[in-house]
Design a protein around this motif. Structure first.
Motif, PDB file in Angstrom:
ATOM      1  N   LEU B   5       0.803  -1.220   0.000  1.00 13.71           N
ATOM      2  CA  LEU B   5       0.000   0.000   0.000  1.00 13.71           C
ATOM      3  C   LEU B   5       0.842   1.278   0.000  1.00 13.71           C
ATOM      4  O   LEU B   5       0.597   2.183  -0.799  1.00 13.71           O
ATOM      5  N   PRO B   6       1.903   1.380   0.882  1.00 11.72           N
ATOM      6  CA  PRO B   6       2.710   2.597   0.852  1.00 11.72           C
ATOM      7  C   PRO B   6       3.331   2.858  -0.509  1.00 11.72           C
ATOM      8  O   PRO B   6       3.370   3.989  -0.989  1.00 11.72           O
ATOM      9  N   ILE B   7       3.836   1.789  -1.153  1.00 10.68           N
ATOM     10  CA  ILE B   7       4.475   1.948  -2.460  1.00 10.68           C
ATOM     11  C   ILE B   7       3.435   2.381  -3.485  1.00 10.68           C
ATOM     12  O   ILE B   7       3.673   3.254  -4.327  1.00 10.68           O
ATOM     13  N   ILE B   9       0.676   4.093  -2.933  1.00 11.25           N
ATOM     14  CA  ILE B   9       0.331   5.506  -2.741  1.00 11.25           C
ATOM     15  C   ILE B   9       1.428   6.398  -3.314  1.00 11.25           C
ATOM     16  O   ILE B   9       1.152   7.410  -3.960  1.00 11.25           O
ATOM     17  N   SER B  10       2.710   6.006  -3.095  1.00 10.46           N
ATOM     18  CA  SER B  10       3.825   6.797  -3.630  1.00 10.46           C
ATOM     19  C   SER B  10       3.753   6.880  -5.147  1.00 10.46           C
ATOM     20  O   SER B  10       3.896   7.960  -5.737  1.00 10.46           O
ATOM     21  N   THR B  13       0.996   9.127  -6.345  1.00  7.69           N
ATOM     22  CA  THR B  13       1.304  10.549  -6.193  1.00  7.69           C
ATOM     23  C   THR B  13       2.230  11.018  -7.308  1.00  7.69           C
ATOM     24  O   THR B  13       2.026  12.084  -7.890  1.00  7.69           O
ATOM     25  N   GLY B  16       0.338  11.380 -10.326  1.00  7.99           N
ATOM     26  CA  GLY B  16      -0.474  12.598 -10.264  1.00  7.99           C
ATOM     27  C   GLY B  16       0.327  13.817 -10.664  1.00  7.99           C
ATOM     28  O   GLY B  16      -0.154  14.706 -11.365  1.00  7.99           O
ATOM     29  N   ILE B  17       1.595  13.847 -10.197  1.00  6.41           N
ATOM     30  CA  ILE B  17       2.486  14.969 -10.558  1.00  6.41           C
ATOM     31  C   ILE B  17       2.697  14.978 -12.072  1.00  6.41           C
ATOM     32  O   ILE B  17       2.606  16.020 -12.728  1.00  6.41           O
ATOM     33  N   GLY B  20      -0.236  16.200 -14.017  1.00  9.13           N
ATOM     34  CA  GLY B  20      -0.490  17.633 -13.900  1.00  9.13           C
ATOM     35  C   GLY B  20       0.528  18.477 -14.622  1.00  9.13           C
ATOM     36  O   GLY B  20       0.520  19.691 -14.517  1.00  9.13           O
TER      37      GLY B  20
END
Lengths: 364, 175
Positions: B5-7, B9-10, B13, B16-17, B20
């Motif tokens: 899960l942590p990986i 989410i990283s 993100t 997402g960058i 954008g």
């Protein structure tokens, strides 16, 4: 991560970092400035708890806290490079003791920010949660265990970061509100001039610790939002301990005079002894704050839990209310009240009661 | 799943960058970006001494704010100097906004320009300045209508002002 990979990573990071620091000719050096500031915080803590044996029957303690000086140097080059150094001297390390705390140099510009030295890492700095908006001495984040007997091992909101161990941290620029920070700490119990031999000695620290922080900060009309995710990983020095692997999410919303923050974290079995039955150490917190001129009030709740196979969980619940009043710039008085319930496996370490904190803080 | 899960989410993100990237708003890290919770509480409280005690140097030198102007005085003076050929409509030294009146170049009577300059920082840095250029052209009926502005015009003006600001500061240090 094997040794060759680590050498390559460190080598390339150093070369890239050096390149970033000298991007263009400097046309005129900006004279550096050197400033000194400091804080003194004194407080009275009055406790009423079931477990009076551990506290020796005393119900109050008078403390000086957050006392110290900060020396900060800062300069700026024409090419936009801002640079500086910080030395923090703690005067509250104990009776008659003065200690150096955070010591670092930093460089900042359009490419980001680089920090090298004894300083909190990205996984600590970039995290926002319930405690971030707590006032009145910090409530459940203000060191209630300094006066209230909370058995060791109980989960606290401070599960991330490796404090001020010597490290290198890089923060990216903020891009569309998003910023990423990455810290590398060779040894979490190595600071200052500790030698390589000291670094690698199996003394119970964490080797090759990586701290990652990602946050999003944005304002939409009158609403300000901060969202954060942090990750902390490292190898235990001792074979008898488990590796560190924790993560947390949290956020803060500001609307006019009202702020609310909440967080959740899971440290798994980080740092537990091999063979420990602890499988998950989690925490959750939530705080609401209201500011009206010089007055700030807040109310928050913290719940920490450690799951232990074959028995009941270790739990600690703290409900905190606090108030602060800014008498003048840099001078405030505050009061906080905590309702604490510690419920551990078995009954020997159980404790329940209240903690009242009254203090004043001066920053100069 | 728990350990992944942590990986996950990283990676989400970072994705997402990247997603954008079409309209990037890039800002250099600020002091506040690296505040710890303790630093944030201290900042809220302020200081008895204002900004601490400066043993040498200080904000008056690093921000070039020895003048009563609330923004970087080198950028302010450089902007006025660079735009001196245009009539000024207003100049707010506290807000850092300079607005020119419409100006028609002598060699081109069928078009006119108006500039708004925002000085965004107390420090002399390249992202402390923003120039907005407006252009109008005269139609056949003699009315002024909005026209396009060449790409890079605002950037060229910003570069010119920054170069002048640097000259002023170098001259100031020499004194």
């Amino acid at each position: 991560m094997n040794t060759t990979m680590k050498r390559f990573l460190l080598g390339t990071t150093a070369v890239v970092g050096l390149g970033l620091l000298i991007p263009a000719p400097v046309f005129a050096a900006e004279p550096m400035s050197l400033s000194i500031d400091g804080t003194v915080d004194v407080k009275l803590r009055i406790v009423n708890q079931d477990d009076e044996v551990a506290s020796g029957g005393r119900s109050h303690v008078l403390q000086t806290d957050n006392a110290g000086f900060n020396f900060k140097a800062r300069g700026e080059a024409d090419n936009g490079l801002v640079y500086g150094a910080k030395i923090e001297i703690d005067a509250d390390a104990g009776t008659g003791t003065v200690a150096f705390d955070e010591i670092m140099v930093w460089f900042s510009g359009g490419w980001g920010r680089l920090e090298i030295g004894n300083e909190d890492g990205a996984d600590n700095i970039m995290y926002n949660h319930g405690a971030s908006v707590m006032t009145g001495g910090g409530g459940f984040d203000g060191g209630p265990a300094d006066a209230f007997t909370i058995a060791a091992g109980t989960t606290s909101p401070d599960i991330n970061g490796v404090s001020d161990a010597t490290k290198i941290t890089y923060f990216t620029p903020r891009i569309n509100g998003i910023q990423v920070g990455l810290s590398y700490t060779p040894d979490t119990d190595g600071e200052g001039t500790d030698t390589l031999a000291t670094n690698v000695a199996a003394t119970g620290g964490i080797q090759d610790h990586i701290g990652l922080g990602i946050n999003f900060v944005q304002s939409f009309d009158d609403v300000g939002i901060r969202l954060s995710y942090v990750l902390s990983r490292g190898d235990a020095e001792l074979n008898s301990s488990k590796d560190t692997n924790s993560w947390s999410v949290g956020g803060q919303v500001d609307f006019g005079n009202i702020s609310a923050g909440a967080g959740f974290g899971d440290a798994g079995d980080s740092g537990e002894l091999t063979g420990s039955l602890v499988s998950a150490q989690t925490f959750a917190d939530f705080t609401v704050r209201y500011k009206d001129g010089p007055m700030t009030v807040s109310a928050g709740f913290f719940s920490g839990s450690a799951k232990i196979a074959g028995t009941t969980d270790d739990d600690v619940d703290i409900f905190s209310v606090g108030a602060g009043y800014s008498v003048a710039p840099g001078l405030s008085v505050y009061a906080g009240f905590d309702l604490i319930d510690v419920d551990q496996a078995g009954t020997a370490s159980d404790n329940k009661g209240t903690l009242l904190t009254i203090g004043t803080s001066m920053s100069f | 799943m728990g350990s992944r899960l942590p990986i996950l989410i990283s990676l989400m993100t970072v994705a997402g960058i990247a997603a954008g990237c079409a309209g990037l708003d890039i800002k250099a890290p600020t002091d506040e970006d690296v505040y710890s919770a303790k630093d944030r509480r201290a900042a809220d409280l302020g200081k008895v001494t204002g900004e601490g005690i400066f043993l040498f140097g200080g904000p008056d030198k690093t921000s070039a704010s020895t003048s009563p102007i609330s923004v970087n005085s080198f950028l302010w003076r450089a902007t006025l100097d660079t735009l001196s050929f245009m009539p000024l409509a207003s100049a707010d030294p506290f807000g850092g906004v300079i607005i020119t009146d419409w100006f028609t170049p002598p060699e081109s009577a069928e078009e006119r320009f108006k500039l708004t300059v925002y000085i965004l920082s107390r420090s002399l840095r390249s992202d402390g300045l923003k120039v907005a250029v407006f252009r109008q052209i005269r139609d056949d009926a003699g009315n002024w209508i909005d026209g396009e502005v060449s790409a890079g015009t605002a950037r060229k003006l910003e570069d010119g002002i920054l170069a002048r600001a640097r000259e002023l500061r170098v001259a100031g240090l020499a004194e």
